[in-house]
Scaffold this motif. Sequence first.
Motif, short mmCIF file in Angstrom:
data_model
loop_
_atom_site.label_atom_id
_atom_site.label_comp_id
_atom_site.label_asym_id
_atom_site.label_seq_id
_atom_site.Cartn_x
_atom_site.Cartn_y
_atom_site.Cartn_z
N ALA A 1 0.94 -1.02 -0.01
CA ALA A 1 -0.14 0.03 -0.07
C ALA A 1 0.84 1.29 0.15
N CYS A 2 0.08 2.40 -0.03
CA CYS A 2 1.01 3.56 -0.05
C CYS A 2 0.42 4.44 1.02
N GLY A 3 1.26 5.53 1.56
CA GLY A 3 1.06 6.57 2.26
C GLY A 3 0.02 5.99 3.44
N THR A 4 -0.91 6.65 3.80
CA THR A 4 -2.09 6.37 4.83
C THR A 4 -2.37 4.80 4.79
N ALA A 5 -2.55 4.35 3.77
CA ALA A 5 -2.92 2.89 3.47
C ALA A 5 -1.92 1.91 4.07
N TYR A 6 -0.63 2.46 3.77
CA TYR A 6 0.35 1.70 4.18
C TYR A 6 0.68 1.79 5.86
N ILE B 1 -3.97 -2.69 -0.02
CA ILE B 1 -5.01 -1.78 0.54
C ILE B 1 -4.87 -0.48 -0.21
N SER B 2 -6.33 -0.15 -0.59
CA SER B 2 -6.32 1.42 -1.36
C SER B 2 -7.62 1.85 -1.15
N GLN B 3 -7.79 2.81 -0.61
CA GLN B 3 -9.02 3.77 -0.55
C GLN B 3 -9.69 3.97 -1.87
N SER B 4 -8.76 4.50 -2.80
CA SER B 4 -9.48 4.66 -4.14
C SER B 4 -9.45 3.70 -4.98
N GLY B 5 -8.90 2.45 -4.73
CA GLY B 5 -8.70 1.39 -5.82
C GLY B 5 -7.98 1.98 -7.06
N GLU B 6 -7.40 3.06 -7.09
CA GLU B 6 -6.79 3.52 -8.35
C GLU B 6 -5.44 3.63 -8.44
N THR B 7 -4.85 3.65 -7.12
CA THR B 7 -3.44 3.93 -7.05
C THR B 7 -2.24 3.01 -7.99
N MET B 8 -1.65 3.86 -8.79
CA MET B 8 -1.09 3.23 -9.61
C MET B 8 0.21 2.27 -8.97
N ALA C 1 2.12 12.20 11.92
CA ALA C 1 3.22 13.19 11.25
C ALA C 1 2.82 13.18 9.64
N LEU C 2 2.55 12.22 9.01
CA LEU C 2 1.89 12.30 7.43
C LEU C 2 0.85 13.48 7.24
N LYS C 3 0.01 13.57 8.41
CA LYS C 3 -1.20 14.24 8.38
C LYS C 3 -0.55 15.76 8.30
N LEU C 4 0.30 15.92 9.40
CA LEU C 4 0.71 17.29 9.63
C LEU C 4 1.60 17.63 8.31
N VAL D 1 -8.77 15.48 0.38
CA VAL D 1 -7.37 14.63 0.01
C VAL D 1 -6.75 13.80 1.01
N ALA D 2 -6.78 14.53 2.23
CA ALA D 2 -6.17 13.66 3.48
C ALA D 2 -7.21 12.35 3.74
N SER D 3 -6.63 11.30 3.96
CA SER D 3 -7.55 10.02 4.34
C SER D 3 -7.60 10.17 5.83
N THR E 1 -11.31 2.60 8.55
CA THR E 1 -11.90 1.54 8.03
C THR E 1 -11.03 0.50 7.50
N GLN E 2 -9.97 1.10 7.02
CA GLN E 2 -8.70 -0.10 6.51
C GLN E 2 -8.15 -0.82 7.64
N LEU E 3 -8.20 -0.20 8.70
CA LEU E 3 -7.63 -0.99 10.04
C LEU E 3 -8.63 -1.95 10.19
C1 F6R Z 1 -2.79 10.57 2.94
C2 F6R Z 1 -3.36 10.02 1.75
C3 F6R Z 1 -2.36 9.35 0.85
C4 F6R Z 1 -3.10 7.81 0.41
C5 F6R Z 1 -2.29 7.32 -0.59
C6 F6R Z 1 -2.80 5.80 -0.93
O1 F6R Z 1 -3.60 11.51 3.74
O2 F6R Z 1 -4.62 10.11 1.65
O3 F6R Z 1 -1.47 8.91 1.56
O4 F6R Z 1 -3.45 7.17 1.49
O5 F6R Z 1 -2.08 8.07 -1.66
O6 F6R Z 1 -4.16 6.14 -1.56
P1 F6R Z 1 -5.17 4.80 -1.78
O7 F6R Z 1 -5.59 4.50 -0.37
O8 F6R Z 1 -6.18 5.54 -2.60
O9 F6R Z 1 -4.36 3.83 -2.65
#
Ligand code: F6R
Length: 369
Positions: free
Chosen positions: A56-61, A103-110, A240-243, A155-157, A163-165
């Motif tokens: 996963a990336c970012g918050t999902a990671y 794990i991906s909120q959007s389902g489109e993260t490349m 820290a990422l959120k900030l 934009v910030a998750s 819900t991912q947790l």
């Molecule tokens: C941070 C944030 C990003 C996403 C990341 C993965 O607040 O929203 O770090 O978590 O770009 O995105 P998804 O979950 O859509 O794959």
Amino acid sequence: EKGGYDYFMLKEIAEQPQAVADTLLGRLTETGEIMLDEVRLSDQDLRDVDKVFIVACGTAYHSGLVAKYAIEHWTRIPCEVELASEFRYRDPVLDRSTLVVAISQSGETMDTLMALRHAKEQKARVLAICNTNGSTIPRESDAVLYTHGGPEIAVASTKAFLTQLVACYLIGLHLAQVRGVKYADEVAAVVAQLQEVPDKLRTVLGAMEPVRELARELSTAGTVLFIGRHVGYPVALEGALKLKELAYMHAEGFAAGELKHGPIALIDQGTPVICVVPSPAGRSVLRDKIVSNIQEVRARGARTIVIAEEGDEAVLPFADHVIYVPRTPTLLAPLVTSVPLQVFACAVADARGHDVDQPRNLAKSVTVE
Ligand code: F6R
């Protein structure tokens, strides 16, 4: 459309009790069993799993980093968490008995999609955790567990993270049940504890005014550090990422035990350090260690902001500020301890005059590698 809130992010933070409840809904039987209908992997497939990779990336990671603690503890299957953008470039060892959880909120993260494709080429089974019906990542996976967080606009998750947790915990508990490990009793207890989380979140959300006040006070700080241990470590990374993304401030999260190996040199007179403290009930060794880490940073001039469990008075002598959250078992604690950090970042960004929903340089869905 923002439901009376100034920002979508505030609305989505407030929706978290419901988002968590919806993600649990219909997935737990009255006897505490887990039902994951959308997971089209047979019980035999799941029994054959000898290794789990979370990508996963970012918050999902960060949600994946928390999941590792829970999955390994409950299932005794080795679990690794990897940034999707790194995964396929290092030739990971994968085969039919590897379960890759994307794990991906959007389902489109490349980055995540490419990691998933790599895993499939290597014959691994791929399970997606996703918030967006019919998006590419679940479509290309062998199975999917949808988070029922509802659309996330900011934009910030925030609610997607919680819900991912929950989805990760469900998968961990399900794997443990299917495989019949010795933690069966514990699984039933955790199921009951998960059901209590929405109410606990309402309590947390009702007590956030001091956090907003503190955020306004600290909005001119040059740097903010976050420390935690065990599952509190990914929570520190997420805070820290959120900030960073919302307030454009220098912020870093550390495993508290690593401070003495370098980062403690960053601490100066008045440097804010946000400390995520685990339950005094659970693993006491863990707790004693972080309390001594808090003492260490304070002795070097840090201004300590401690996130602790209600009734935990032992932290008071070392805390300049305490933010109490309801008692929650250690492994589930990120569901409550991450919320004050979301509120904090949002309020700091607002105090600095930034558009909280549309941080500069960022897009909601990152469809390039
Ligand atoms: C941070 C944030 C990003 C996403 C990341 C993965 O607040 O929203 O770090 O978590 O770009 O995105 P998804 O979950 O859509 O794959």
